[in-house]
Write a protein that holds these residues in place. Structure first.
Motif, PDB file in Angstrom:
ATOM      1  N   ALA A 289      -5.386   8.466  -6.667  1.00  0.00           N
ATOM      2  CA  ALA A 289      -4.640   9.273  -5.690  1.00  0.00           C
ATOM      3  C   ALA A 289      -4.176  10.604  -6.288  1.00  0.00           C
ATOM      4  O   ALA A 289      -3.788  11.504  -5.553  1.00  0.00           O
ATOM      5  CB  ALA A 289      -3.450   8.482  -5.163  1.00  0.00           C
TER       6      ALA A 289
ATOM      7  N   THR B 274      -4.711   6.149   2.268  1.00  0.00           N
ATOM      8  CA  THR B 274      -3.935   4.954   1.938  1.00  0.00           C
ATOM      9  C   THR B 274      -4.596   4.262   0.753  1.00  0.00           C
ATOM     10  O   THR B 274      -5.818   4.193   0.680  1.00  0.00           O
ATOM     11  CB  THR B 274      -3.886   3.984   3.135  1.00  0.00           C
ATOM     12  N   ALA B 275      -3.756   3.772  -0.167  1.00  0.00           N
ATOM     13  CA  ALA B 275      -4.279   3.098  -1.357  1.00  0.00           C
ATOM     14  C   ALA B 275      -3.463   1.846  -1.656  1.00  0.00           C
ATOM     15  O   ALA B 275      -2.314   1.733  -1.246  1.00  0.00           O
ATOM     16  CB  ALA B 275      -4.249   4.045  -2.550  1.00  0.00           C
ATOM     17  N   ASN B 276      -4.058   0.932  -2.398  1.00  0.00           N
ATOM     18  CA  ASN B 276      -3.445  -0.325  -2.780  1.00  0.00           C
ATOM     19  C   ASN B 276      -2.566  -0.108  -4.016  1.00  0.00           C
ATOM     20  O   ASN B 276      -3.069   0.268  -5.076  1.00  0.00           O
ATOM     21  CB  ASN B 276      -4.553  -1.347  -3.079  1.00  0.00           C
TER      22      ASN B 276
ATOM     23  N   SER C 129      -6.652   2.540  -7.956  1.00  0.00           N
ATOM     24  CA  SER C 129      -6.258   3.176  -6.690  1.00  0.00           C
ATOM     25  C   SER C 129      -5.104   4.147  -6.897  1.00  0.00           C
ATOM     26  O   SER C 129      -5.093   5.240  -6.339  1.00  0.00           O
ATOM     27  CB  SER C 129      -5.844   2.124  -5.654  1.00  0.00           C
TER      28      SER C 129
ATOM     29  N   ASN D 207       0.848  -1.182   0.000  1.00  0.00           N
ATOM     30  CA  ASN D 207       0.000   0.000   0.000  1.00  0.00           C
ATOM     31  C   ASN D 207       0.881   1.229   0.000  1.00  0.00           C
ATOM     32  O   ASN D 207       2.079   1.142   0.250  1.00  0.00           O
ATOM     33  CB  ASN D 207      -0.914   0.007   1.227  1.00  0.00           C
TER      34      ASN D 207
END
Length: 87
Positions: A53, A41-43, A49, A34
């Motif tokens: 962002a 928070t992103a994958n 994802s 991540n």
């Protein structure tokens, strides 16, 4: 769990092509990968994802890896970003 901050060097940020390259690198590892950016928070294994962002050139993100191959995963994704993700 291991983490490291890295500055995005791509002049156009993480648009579709470099986001795809980042995800291609991330999915090679079993660990969860991540990243945190602007409080969220992103994958890193999901192109949507990464694109969502809205990461621009000069932004700093922090990768967070957790799992059996976390050290190798962190080194690989940070190395990919530092090398410009194919651009």
């Amino acid at each position: 769990m291991v983490s490291q901050k890295v500055v995005i060097k791509n002049p156009t940020g993480l648009h579709l092509r470099p986001a795809g390259e980042l995800c291609k690198e991330a999915v090679k590892y079993q660990s969860s990968i991540n990243f945190s950016f602007k409080g969220g928070t992103a994958n890193a294994k999901s192109v949507l994802s990464v694109l969502g962002a809205c990461i621009k050139s000069g932004d700093t993100i922090e990768f967070i890896c957790e799992g059996e191959d976390e050290e190798e995963a962190l080194k690989a994704v940070v190395g990919a970003v530092e090398s410009g993700l194919g651009e």
